[in-house]
Design an enzyme around this catalytic site. Structure first.
Site, PDB file in Angstrom:
ATOM      1  N   SER A  90       0.751  -1.093  -0.146  1.00 29.77           N
ATOM      2  CA  SER A  90      -0.031  -0.037   0.079  1.00 29.77           C
ATOM      3  C   SER A  90       0.960   1.306   0.035  1.00 29.77           C
ATOM      4  CB  SER A  90      -0.834  -0.066   1.012  1.00 29.77           C
ATOM      5  OG  SER A  90      -0.351  -0.416   2.068  1.00 29.77           O
ATOM      6  N   THR A 192      -0.077   1.867   5.046  1.00 30.77           N
ATOM      7  CA  THR A 192       0.002   3.016   4.579  1.00 30.77           C
ATOM      8  C   THR A 192       0.953   3.858   5.574  1.00 30.77           C
ATOM      9  OG1 THR A 192      -1.833   3.364   3.094  1.00 30.77           O
ATOM     10  CG2 THR A 192      -1.102   5.178   4.145  1.00 30.77           C
ATOM     11  N   THR A 210       1.689   6.948   0.586  1.00 33.19           N
ATOM     12  CA  THR A 210       0.544   5.952   0.110  1.00 33.19           C
ATOM     13  C   THR A 210       0.379   5.631  -1.431  1.00 33.19           C
ATOM     14  OG1 THR A 210      -1.698   4.981   0.684  1.00 33.19           O
ATOM     15  CG2 THR A 210      -1.410   7.242   0.401  1.00 33.19           C
ATOM     16  N   ARG A 220      -8.304   8.879  -8.672  1.00 28.80           N
ATOM     17  CA  ARG A 220      -8.796   9.044  -7.247  1.00 28.80           C
ATOM     18  C   ARG A 220      -7.752   9.498  -6.705  1.00 28.80           C
ATOM     19  NH1 ARG A 220      -7.591   7.052  -2.235  1.00 28.80           N
ATOM     20  NH2 ARG A 220      -9.372   7.116  -0.897  1.00 28.80           N
ATOM     21  N   VAL A 221      -7.835  10.472  -5.762  1.00 31.74           N
ATOM     22  CA  VAL A 221      -7.069  10.853  -4.772  1.00 31.74           C
ATOM     23  C   VAL A 221      -7.563  10.957  -3.318  1.00 31.74           C
ATOM     24  CG1 VAL A 221      -5.318  12.963  -4.106  1.00 31.74           C
ATOM     25  CG2 VAL A 221      -5.741  12.232  -6.326  1.00 31.74           C
ATOM     26  N   GLY A 222      -7.078  10.225  -2.511  1.00 32.70           N
ATOM     27  CA  GLY A 222      -7.611  10.214  -0.995  1.00 32.70           C
ATOM     28  C   GLY A 222      -7.255  11.368  -0.024  1.00 32.70           C
ATOM     29  N   ASP A 223      -6.980  11.178   1.077  1.00 34.45           N
ATOM     30  CA  ASP A 223      -6.653  12.240   2.220  1.00 34.45           C
ATOM     31  C   ASP A 223      -5.310  12.323   2.270  1.00 34.45           C
ATOM     32  OD1 ASP A 223      -6.675   9.311   3.229  1.00 34.45           O
ATOM     33  OD2 ASP A 223      -6.313  10.466   5.076  1.00 34.45           O
ATOM     34  N   THR A 243      -5.146   7.198   8.216  1.00 36.67           N
ATOM     35  CA  THR A 243      -5.011   6.223   7.494  1.00 36.67           C
ATOM     36  C   THR A 243      -6.268   5.593   7.495  1.00 36.67           C
ATOM     37  OG1 THR A 243      -4.104   4.080   7.045  1.00 36.67           O
ATOM     38  CG2 THR A 243      -4.528   4.422   9.282  1.00 36.67           C
ATOM     39  N   GLY A 244      -6.649   4.904   6.398  1.00 33.59           N
ATOM     40  CA  GLY A 244      -7.940   4.504   6.245  1.00 33.59           C
ATOM     41  C   GLY A 244      -8.569   4.984   5.112  1.00 33.59           C
TER      42      GLY A 244
END
Ligand code: ASP
Length: 335
Positions: A90, A192, A210, A220-223, A243-244
């Site tokens: 990850s 991560t 990550t 897609r981009v996360g936090d 994380t998550g």
């Protein structure tokens, strides 16, 4: 006298202890008083904490700090350990790809002055954290995306590599059979890296790197690379990293929230718990189906961690020793 000099002198002469006795009895703590308390409580510094069980990464960061490396050197080199580890699926090389089979990396870093740098959806460069640092230090911007980030990295001497390993490719091909996107708690998210460090002077910085959620939509981009969501540092107060399920962290500006709660007087543990409650208490919250975890540190060197589901953990390196501790979590009744 400047705050830092005062603290240094206090720790050398023992003044810190005497002063602290008075200060702790005051109901109002300023960042300055907090810092002095850290001296008096003899919190052993440097201190490094990270999300999940990543002993090699925290050890590396701590060693860099011990040998007079800077906070940013420590964080960068600590994160690089996991980015280079192809068994960690990850982060960095060997990360699980998006649904089209492309490994795309997100990372950010934040220093003691509140400067920050980030890369999002970057391909073909293993050390996203190094690129994020260069964005902060060598460009007038805070974030570079996609091809721009990759080309910038190459212009700084980093080499392009295929990040999709045989193992991750095989899993992705198996996933393609059904192509059902269903994040698996603590599995797709595992390892991560969010890392926070305090140096000998009590200064704080943080980093996060990550490959994001496995089999995410292309683009897609996360936090994780979003300052305030995946990571936030305020050197007067403390720092937090998440994380998550990134979407849920973004919606509550999670790491900034944790730091602001510490500013209001909550301990790192209380602040992490409150930030998780913001997510689970939202109308129609679907939190049974996703994991979010926070870790935090304050200026006193106190740490905290909390998650929605069980099996989230924090690695802490202090006094030359690694400790991986299971975090307390919200959904106790479901365990
Ligand atoms: N927070 C990351 C993201 O949403 C994933 C993770 O922490 O595992 O991209």
């Amino acid at each position: 006298m400047k705050r830092r000099n005062f603290i240094k002198n206090a720790s050398l002469t023992g003044i810190g202890l005497a002063v602290t006795t008075n200060l702790t009895s005051c109901s109002e703590k300023t960042p300055e008083t907090n810092n002095i308390i850290a001296v008096a409580n003899k919190v052993s510094l440097p201190l490094v904490i990270a999300t999940w069980n990543v002993p090699n990464a925290t050890k590396k960061a701590w060693e860099v700090l011990q040998t007079e490396g800077s906070l940013l050197d420590a964080l960068e080199q600590g994160c690089m350990v996991e980015e280079a580890d192809i068994k960690n699926q990850s982060v960095g090389k060997g990360g699980r790809p998006d649904r089209d089979g492309n490994v795309t990396l997100d990372a950010c870093i934040m220093n003691t002055k509140g400067d920050c740098g980030a890369v999002v959806a970057m391909q073909n460069i293993t050390h996203a954290i190094s690129v994020a640092r260069k964005v902060m230090e060598e460009t007038p911007h805070v974030m570079l995306a996609g091809k721009g980030a990759e080309n910038f990295a190459v212009s700084k001497g980093m080499k392009r590599e295929n990040l999709l390993t045989e193992a991750s490719k095989k899993e992705w091909e198996e996933w393609l059979v059904k192509a059902a996107y269903k994040p698996i708690i603590n599995i797709e998210n595992h390892d991560t890296i969010g890392m926070l460090a305090i140096d000998k002077n009590g200064d704080i910085s943080g980093a996060c790197t990550t490959s994001g959620l496995a089999y995410k939509m292309s683009g897609r981009v996360g936090d994780s690379p979003i300052i305030g969501s995946g990571l936030f540092v305020d050197n007067e107060i403390g720092a937090a990293v998440a994380t998550g399920m990134g979407e849920e962290v973004v919606k509550t500006v999670g790491s900034f929230l944790v730091v602001e709660l510490m500013r209001q007087g909550k301990s790192p543990q209380e602040a992490c718990e409150e930030a998780i409650k913001r997510i689970v208490n939202k109308p129609d919250s679907n939190h049974e189906n996703f994991q979010v975890g926070y870790i935090a540190v304050n200026k006193n060197g106190e740490t905290g961690s909390y998650s929605i589901h069980k099996d989230f953990s924090m690695t802490k390196y202090q006094n030359g020793k690694n400790e991986n501790k299971q975090s307390d979590y919200y959904l106790k009744q479901s365990s």
